[in-house]
Design a protein around this motif. Structure first.
Motif, PDB file in Angstrom:
ATOM      1  N   MET A  38      -2.544   5.488  18.164  1.00  0.00           N
ATOM      2  CA  MET A  38      -2.792   4.030  17.773  1.00  0.00           C
ATOM      3  C   MET A  38      -1.373   3.737  17.557  1.00  0.00           C
ATOM      4  O   MET A  38      -0.558   4.268  17.074  1.00  0.00           O
ATOM      5  N   ASN A  39      -1.181   2.238  18.251  1.00  0.00           N
ATOM      6  CA  ASN A  39       0.005   2.040  18.138  1.00  0.00           C
ATOM      7  C   ASN A  39       0.063   0.747  17.076  1.00  0.00           C
ATOM      8  O   ASN A  39      -0.755  -0.213  17.139  1.00  0.00           O
ATOM      9  N   ILE A  40       1.141   0.815  16.174  1.00  0.00           N
ATOM     10  CA  ILE A  40       1.266  -0.364  15.140  1.00  0.00           C
ATOM     11  C   ILE A  40       2.684  -0.800  14.887  1.00  0.00           C
ATOM     12  O   ILE A  40       3.691  -0.240  15.053  1.00  0.00           O
ATOM     13  N   LEU A  41       2.668  -2.091  14.829  1.00  0.00           N
ATOM     14  CA  LEU A  41       3.869  -2.882  14.740  1.00  0.00           C
ATOM     15  C   LEU A  41       4.287  -3.415  13.203  1.00  0.00           C
ATOM     16  O   LEU A  41       3.305  -3.792  12.745  1.00  0.00           O
ATOM     17  N   VAL A  42       5.130  -2.804  12.647  1.00  0.00           N
ATOM     18  CA  VAL A  42       5.536  -3.330  11.141  1.00  0.00           C
ATOM     19  C   VAL A  42       6.406  -4.296  10.960  1.00  0.00           C
ATOM     20  O   VAL A  42       7.549  -3.864  11.749  1.00  0.00           O
ATOM     21  N   LEU A  43       5.920  -5.403  10.428  1.00  0.00           N
ATOM     22  CA  LEU A  43       6.853  -6.667  10.535  1.00  0.00           C
ATOM     23  C   LEU A  43       7.089  -6.741   8.791  1.00  0.00           C
ATOM     24  O   LEU A  43       6.546  -6.805   8.071  1.00  0.00           O
ATOM     25  N   CYS A  44       8.537  -7.373   8.776  1.00  0.00           N
ATOM     26  CA  CYS A  44       8.961  -8.005   7.501  1.00  0.00           C
ATOM     27  C   CYS A  44       9.914  -8.913   8.241  1.00  0.00           C
ATOM     28  O   CYS A  44      10.367  -8.825   9.456  1.00  0.00           O
ATOM     29  N   THR A  45      10.490  -9.782   7.408  1.00  0.00           N
ATOM     30  CA  THR A  45      11.312 -10.733   7.882  1.00  0.00           C
ATOM     31  C   THR A  45      12.782 -10.096   8.387  1.00  0.00           C
ATOM     32  O   THR A  45      13.461 -10.483   9.324  1.00  0.00           O
ATOM     33  N   ALA A  80       1.547   6.025   0.009  1.00  0.00           N
ATOM     34  CA  ALA A  80       0.080   5.965  -0.419  1.00  0.00           C
ATOM     35  C   ALA A  80      -0.739   5.174   0.222  1.00  0.00           C
ATOM     36  O   ALA A  80      -1.868   5.753   0.716  1.00  0.00           O
ATOM     37  N   ARG A  81      -0.165   4.042   0.840  1.00  0.00           N
ATOM     38  CA  ARG A  81      -1.043   3.336   1.793  1.00  0.00           C
ATOM     39  C   ARG A  81      -1.572   3.978   3.354  1.00  0.00           C
ATOM     40  O   ARG A  81      -2.198   4.036   3.669  1.00  0.00           O
ATOM     41  N   ALA A  82      -0.137   4.610   3.509  1.00  0.00           N
ATOM     42  CA  ALA A  82      -0.189   5.405   4.965  1.00  0.00           C
ATOM     43  C   ALA A  82      -1.282   6.385   4.548  1.00  0.00           C
ATOM     44  O   ALA A  82      -1.751   6.875   5.680  1.00  0.00           O
ATOM     45  N   GLU A  83      -0.916   7.285   3.699  1.00  0.00           N
ATOM     46  CA  GLU A  83      -2.044   8.525   3.325  1.00  0.00           C
ATOM     47  C   GLU A  83      -3.495   7.740   3.363  1.00  0.00           C
ATOM     48  O   GLU A  83      -4.350   8.652   4.025  1.00  0.00           O
ATOM     49  N   ARG A  91      -1.060  10.873  15.278  1.00  0.00           N
ATOM     50  CA  ARG A  91      -2.243  10.039  15.469  1.00  0.00           C
ATOM     51  C   ARG A  91      -1.769   8.480  15.623  1.00  0.00           C
ATOM     52  O   ARG A  91      -2.479   7.676  16.447  1.00  0.00           O
ATOM     53  N   ILE A  92      -0.266   8.111  15.131  1.00  0.00           N
ATOM     54  CA  ILE A  92       0.146   6.799  15.228  1.00  0.00           C
ATOM     55  C   ILE A  92       1.627   6.660  15.804  1.00  0.00           C
ATOM     56  O   ILE A  92       2.298   7.891  15.187  1.00  0.00           O
ATOM     57  N   LYS A  93       1.733   5.828  16.437  1.00  0.00           N
ATOM     58  CA  LYS A  93       3.319   5.633  17.032  1.00  0.00           C
ATOM     59  C   LYS A  93       3.504   4.177  16.392  1.00  0.00           C
ATOM     60  O   LYS A  93       2.700   3.334  16.608  1.00  0.00           O
ATOM     61  N   ALA A  94       4.471   4.318  15.630  1.00  0.00           N
ATOM     62  CA  ALA A  94       4.901   2.941  14.801  1.00  0.00           C
ATOM     63  C   ALA A  94       6.319   2.320  15.369  1.00  0.00           C
ATOM     64  O   ALA A  94       7.115   3.171  15.667  1.00  0.00           O
ATOM     65  N   TRP A  95       6.407   1.152  15.334  1.00  0.00           N
ATOM     66  CA  TRP A  95       7.574   0.380  15.658  1.00  0.00           C
ATOM     67  C   TRP A  95       7.662  -0.615  14.454  1.00  0.00           C
ATOM     68  O   TRP A  95       6.770  -1.101  13.757  1.00  0.00           O
ATOM     69  N   SER A  96       8.918  -1.093  14.294  1.00  0.00           N
ATOM     70  CA  SER A  96       9.357  -2.107  13.259  1.00  0.00           C
ATOM     71  C   SER A  96      10.061  -3.390  13.922  1.00  0.00           C
ATOM     72  O   SER A  96      10.939  -2.840  14.560  1.00  0.00           O
ATOM     73  N   SER A 116      15.083  -4.254   7.636  1.00  0.00           N
ATOM     74  CA  SER A 116      16.204  -3.506   7.105  1.00  0.00           C
ATOM     75  C   SER A 116      15.682  -2.282   6.355  1.00  0.00           C
ATOM     76  O   SER A 116      16.132  -1.254   5.863  1.00  0.00           O
ATOM     77  N   ALA A 117      14.449  -2.610   5.477  1.00  0.00           N
ATOM     78  CA  ALA A 117      13.728  -1.744   4.280  1.00  0.00           C
ATOM     79  C   ALA A 117      12.584  -1.244   4.239  1.00  0.00           C
ATOM     80  O   ALA A 117      12.081  -0.229   5.044  1.00  0.00           O
ATOM     81  N   ARG A 118      11.543  -2.283   3.800  1.00  0.00           N
ATOM     82  CA  ARG A 118      10.233  -1.686   4.122  1.00  0.00           C
ATOM     83  C   ARG A 118       9.764  -1.235   5.362  1.00  0.00           C
ATOM     84  O   ARG A 118       9.057  -0.417   5.430  1.00  0.00           O
ATOM     85  N   SER A 119       9.807  -2.381   6.325  1.00  0.00           N
ATOM     86  CA  SER A 119       9.461  -2.020   7.622  1.00  0.00           C
ATOM     87  C   SER A 119       9.883  -0.733   8.136  1.00  0.00           C
ATOM     88  O   SER A 119       9.119  -0.045   8.868  1.00  0.00           O
ATOM     89  N   ILE A 120      11.218  -0.639   8.044  1.00  0.00           N
ATOM     90  CA  ILE A 120      11.840   0.878   8.419  1.00  0.00           C
ATOM     91  C   ILE A 120      11.180   1.892   7.626  1.00  0.00           C
ATOM     92  O   ILE A 120      10.857   2.871   8.333  1.00  0.00           O
ATOM     93  N   LEU A 121      10.704   1.828   6.480  1.00  0.00           N
ATOM     94  CA  LEU A 121      10.224   2.780   5.693  1.00  0.00           C
ATOM     95  C   LEU A 121       8.833   3.118   6.398  1.00  0.00           C
ATOM     96  O   LEU A 121       8.452   4.173   6.630  1.00  0.00           O
ATOM     97  N   LEU A 122       8.004   2.118   6.307  1.00  0.00           N
ATOM     98  CA  LEU A 122       6.652   2.518   6.921  1.00  0.00           C
ATOM     99  C   LEU A 122       6.399   2.790   8.285  1.00  0.00           C
ATOM    100  O   LEU A 122       5.771   3.642   8.723  1.00  0.00           O
ATOM    101  N   GLU A 123       7.350   2.412   9.278  1.00  0.00           N
ATOM    102  CA  GLU A 123       7.405   3.043  10.554  1.00  0.00           C
ATOM    103  C   GLU A 123       7.718   4.399  10.599  1.00  0.00           C
ATOM    104  O   GLU A 123       7.001   5.026  11.409  1.00  0.00           O
ATOM    105  N   SER A 124       8.687   4.673   9.847  1.00  0.00           N
ATOM    106  CA  SER A 124       8.982   6.323   9.743  1.00  0.00           C
ATOM    107  C   SER A 124       7.738   7.130   9.137  1.00  0.00           C
ATOM    108  O   SER A 124       7.573   7.971   9.580  1.00  0.00           O
ATOM    109  N   ILE A 125       7.142   6.586   8.098  1.00  0.00           N
ATOM    110  CA  ILE A 125       6.094   7.335   7.324  1.00  0.00           C
ATOM    111  C   ILE A 125       4.710   7.441   8.405  1.00  0.00           C
ATOM    112  O   ILE A 125       4.522   8.318   8.768  1.00  0.00           O
ATOM    113  N   LEU A 126       4.330   6.401   9.021  1.00  0.00           N
ATOM    114  CA  LEU A 126       3.304   6.084  10.105  1.00  0.00           C
ATOM    115  C   LEU A 126       3.589   7.019  11.302  1.00  0.00           C
ATOM    116  O   LEU A 126       2.602   7.941  11.837  1.00  0.00           O
ATOM    117  N   THR A 127       4.783   6.974  11.960  1.00  0.00           N
ATOM    118  CA  THR A 127       5.239   7.836  13.059  1.00  0.00           C
ATOM    119  C   THR A 127       5.262   9.371  12.615  1.00  0.00           C
ATOM    120  O   THR A 127       4.746  10.163  13.447  1.00  0.00           O
TER     121      THR A 127
END
Length: 157
Positions: A1-8, A129-132, A28-33, A11-22
């Protein structure tokens, strides 16, 4: 599954979630932010926290979501926004993704400098926790509507 994580600022939240998901999804997931108004650099506290948690930090960048609207960009299965719901910040909207969800987390970069380590740790904990919760789902076999409902539920937890 490809997921794009967006934030304004991307530099912080989207980067964290990109790393966790990937890196925690067992492939199972490839993420970008990306961001609608990227800061231009990853927040140093993001790099420090991810390195401490054992994530690779090479190649992490703060970039524009325009990079993912180009014809040669990866096709996204889902787009997750992570801007804080009560932070009065503009949250980007990504048109055309099959599934969109909002997993709002307050901006740890907005915390006072001496409070940032704790704020980043809390954002990481919430996003992790949300990623899990996502990893626990058989998302590869879910219909779009079912996945949409599940992602929305995860974002409200």
């Amino acid at each position: 599954m490809n997921i794009l994580v967006l934030c304004t600022g991307n530099s912080a939240r989207s980067i964290l979630l990109e790393s966790i998901l990937t890196h925690r999804s067992d492939g199972r997931i490839k993420a970008w932010s990306a961001g609608s108004k990227p800061a231009g650099q990853v927040h140093p506290q993001s790099i420090k926290l991810l390195a401490k948690e054992g994530f690779p930090t090479d190649g992490l960048t703060s970039q524009s979501w325009d990079d993912y609207a180009k014809p040669d960009a990866p096709i996204m299965d889902a787009v997750i926004t992570v801007c804080g719901s009560a932070a009065a910040e503009e949250c980007p909207y990504w048109p055309g993704a099959p599934v969109r969800a909002h997993w709002g987390v307050e901006d740890p970069a907005a915390a006072a400098p001496d409070e940032q380590p704790e704020a980043f740790a809390e954002a990481y904990r919430l996003l992790g926790a949300r990623a899990e919760a996502l990893f626990a789902l058989p998302f590869e076999d879910m219909a779009q509507a079912e996945l949409q409902t599940a992602l929305n539920k995860i974002g409200q937890s």
